[in-house]
Scaffold this motif. Sequence first.
Motif, short mmCIF file in Angstrom:
data_model
loop_
_atom_site.label_atom_id
_atom_site.label_comp_id
_atom_site.label_asym_id
_atom_site.label_seq_id
_atom_site.Cartn_x
_atom_site.Cartn_y
_atom_site.Cartn_z
N PHE A 103 0.84 -1.20 0.02
CA PHE A 103 0.00 0.07 -0.05
C PHE A 103 0.93 1.19 -0.19
O PHE A 103 0.68 2.06 -0.65
CB PHE A 103 -0.79 0.01 1.32
CG PHE A 103 -1.46 1.13 1.49
CD1 PHE A 103 -2.59 1.63 0.83
CD2 PHE A 103 -1.17 1.99 2.43
CE1 PHE A 103 -3.43 2.82 0.90
CE2 PHE A 103 -1.97 3.37 2.72
CZ PHE A 103 -2.84 3.66 2.06
N MET A 104 2.08 1.31 0.88
CA MET A 104 2.97 2.56 0.91
C MET A 104 3.41 2.62 -0.53
O MET A 104 3.67 3.64 -1.13
CB MET A 104 4.05 2.02 1.95
CG MET A 104 3.18 2.03 3.49
SD MET A 104 4.87 1.86 4.61
CE MET A 104 3.79 1.48 6.02
N ALA A 142 -7.89 -6.24 10.94
CA ALA A 142 -9.51 -5.77 11.17
C ALA A 142 -10.22 -5.91 9.89
O ALA A 142 -11.37 -6.62 9.80
CB ALA A 142 -9.69 -4.27 11.70
N GLN A 143 -9.93 -5.59 8.72
CA GLN A 143 -10.61 -5.81 7.40
C GLN A 143 -10.38 -7.08 7.04
O GLN A 143 -11.61 -7.62 6.53
CB GLN A 143 -9.50 -4.88 6.28
CG GLN A 143 -10.42 -4.77 5.07
CD GLN A 143 -9.72 -3.85 4.07
OE1 GLN A 143 -8.83 -3.59 3.97
NE2 GLN A 143 -10.63 -3.46 3.13
N PRO A 199 -14.55 -0.95 1.84
CA PRO A 199 -13.23 -0.99 1.42
C PRO A 199 -12.73 0.38 1.10
O PRO A 199 -11.48 0.44 1.21
CB PRO A 199 -13.18 -1.77 0.19
CG PRO A 199 -14.35 -2.70 0.28
CD PRO A 199 -15.48 -1.94 1.28
N LYS A 200 -13.45 1.11 0.52
CA LYS A 200 -13.17 2.81 0.39
C LYS A 200 -12.73 3.37 1.49
O LYS A 200 -11.82 4.26 1.66
CB LYS A 200 -14.09 3.52 -0.63
CG LYS A 200 -14.23 3.06 -2.03
CD LYS A 200 -15.17 4.06 -2.63
CE LYS A 200 -15.06 3.96 -4.12
NZ LYS A 200 -15.92 4.79 -4.73
N GLU A 201 -13.70 2.97 2.73
CA GLU A 201 -13.39 3.51 3.92
C GLU A 201 -12.08 3.43 4.48
O GLU A 201 -11.04 4.09 4.97
CB GLU A 201 -14.44 3.47 4.80
CG GLU A 201 -15.77 4.29 4.77
CD GLU A 201 -16.76 3.63 5.54
OE1 GLU A 201 -17.51 4.52 6.01
OE2 GLU A 201 -17.22 2.69 5.69
N TYR A 202 -11.67 1.93 4.37
CA TYR A 202 -10.40 1.60 4.75
C TYR A 202 -9.28 2.14 3.98
O TYR A 202 -8.28 2.50 4.52
CB TYR A 202 -10.50 -0.03 4.62
CG TYR A 202 -10.74 -0.80 6.00
CD1 TYR A 202 -10.02 -0.91 6.99
CD2 TYR A 202 -11.89 -1.61 6.02
CE1 TYR A 202 -10.25 -1.60 8.28
CE2 TYR A 202 -12.32 -2.36 7.14
CZ TYR A 202 -11.55 -2.08 8.13
OH TYR A 202 -11.91 -2.98 9.29
N ALA A 203 -9.33 2.33 2.74
CA ALA A 203 -8.49 2.66 1.94
C ALA A 203 -8.23 4.26 2.36
O ALA A 203 -6.83 4.66 2.54
CB ALA A 203 -8.80 2.71 0.24
N ALA A 233 -11.24 13.02 1.85
CA ALA A 233 -11.91 11.87 0.91
C ALA A 233 -12.61 10.92 1.88
O ALA A 233 -13.44 10.40 1.41
CB ALA A 233 -10.63 11.30 0.35
N LEU A 234 -12.08 10.66 3.11
CA LEU A 234 -12.68 9.80 3.67
C LEU A 234 -14.24 10.40 4.25
O LEU A 234 -15.03 9.66 4.48
CB LEU A 234 -11.97 9.53 5.29
CG LEU A 234 -12.62 8.60 6.37
CD1 LEU A 234 -13.01 7.08 5.73
CD2 LEU A 234 -11.62 8.40 7.44
N GLN A 235 -14.04 11.60 4.52
CA GLN A 235 -15.33 11.98 5.18
C GLN A 235 -16.42 11.95 3.98
O GLN A 235 -17.69 12.14 4.39
CB GLN A 235 -15.21 13.59 5.50
CG GLN A 235 -16.30 14.39 6.16
CD GLN A 235 -16.08 15.46 6.67
OE1 GLN A 235 -14.85 16.26 6.39
NE2 GLN A 235 -16.60 16.11 7.65
N GLU A 236 -15.91 12.39 2.70
CA GLU A 236 -16.80 12.54 1.62
C GLU A 236 -17.54 10.99 1.43
O GLU A 236 -18.89 10.87 1.33
CB GLU A 236 -16.18 12.71 0.33
CG GLU A 236 -15.76 14.32 0.26
CD GLU A 236 -15.02 14.58 -1.02
OE1 GLU A 236 -14.76 13.95 -1.71
OE2 GLU A 236 -14.73 15.75 -0.90
#
Length: 274
Positions: free
Chosen positions: A79-80, A111-112, A167-171, A202-205
């Motif tokens: 991911f990094m 967790a995911q 998945p998007k929230e985790y990303a 982005a997470l908030q959206e």
Amino acid sequence: MFHADEMIANSACSGHKDQHPHTILYNILSRRDSDRLNGKRNSYFVVHNCLCKQRKVCLKDPKATCQVAAGVLIKSVCFMRSLPCFNQLPPGDQSSLLRHGWVPLFLLGLAQERTVFEVTDAPNSSILRRILLRPGLSEKEADQPTLAGVHRLRACLRQLRDLDLSPKEYAYLRGAVLFNPVVHGLSATWCIEGLQQEAQRALQEVVGLLHPDDAGRFRHILLVASATQNVSHDLVAQLFFKPLIGNANIIHLLTDMLICPMRITENVLTFILE
């Protein structure tokens, strides 16, 4: 994730459950009798005499659990590597963010994937022995994970699971966790702070789109995620990776994986999963 996976008999922390048998030995060791003066418990002794703080544990099924953990860790490093904005940071900042962020990212991965693991008493780690011989414990024994530490780790993972993130929230949450401007020694702090804010926006959206009726969800997600910063790096390394890599420095291993991505699939993966 951690649904009713019982560890071992009588493994519950005495600070959480008052179900220990009232044997003479137990009363001598934990001084529970003194806690019942005037019909009240003395919270000081409940906390400080909690035997799970002295109880050393290890994975019950290290081979299977460590392989799963290794896969999660490799995904965290990938991911990094996949973030152009991370690769454009100064090498020193990349290294600092890696050292500070690998455990929170690893916990998000556990967790995911709803990873389940069990622990058992470490060899030669009886409660009586640890209490009576504690002054003479070796450095190796002192570094072993405790049952209290595992309780805290499980609580953190359980809170993450309960968020039921998409998945998007985790990303986006991974981005917000990785780009931490308060890490000591950063040279591009202003840039990293901007990247964190971008990830949080982005997470908030996404949270607003998926949960329009839950106004407090975004803040709650950040609050729960912040708890991952408090999980001991030594606990995670000792519990999940020492059975695989022995005394090797996990930060050195992660740095090699980050700098030389081909080693992730060719050398490092083979070494970890053999």
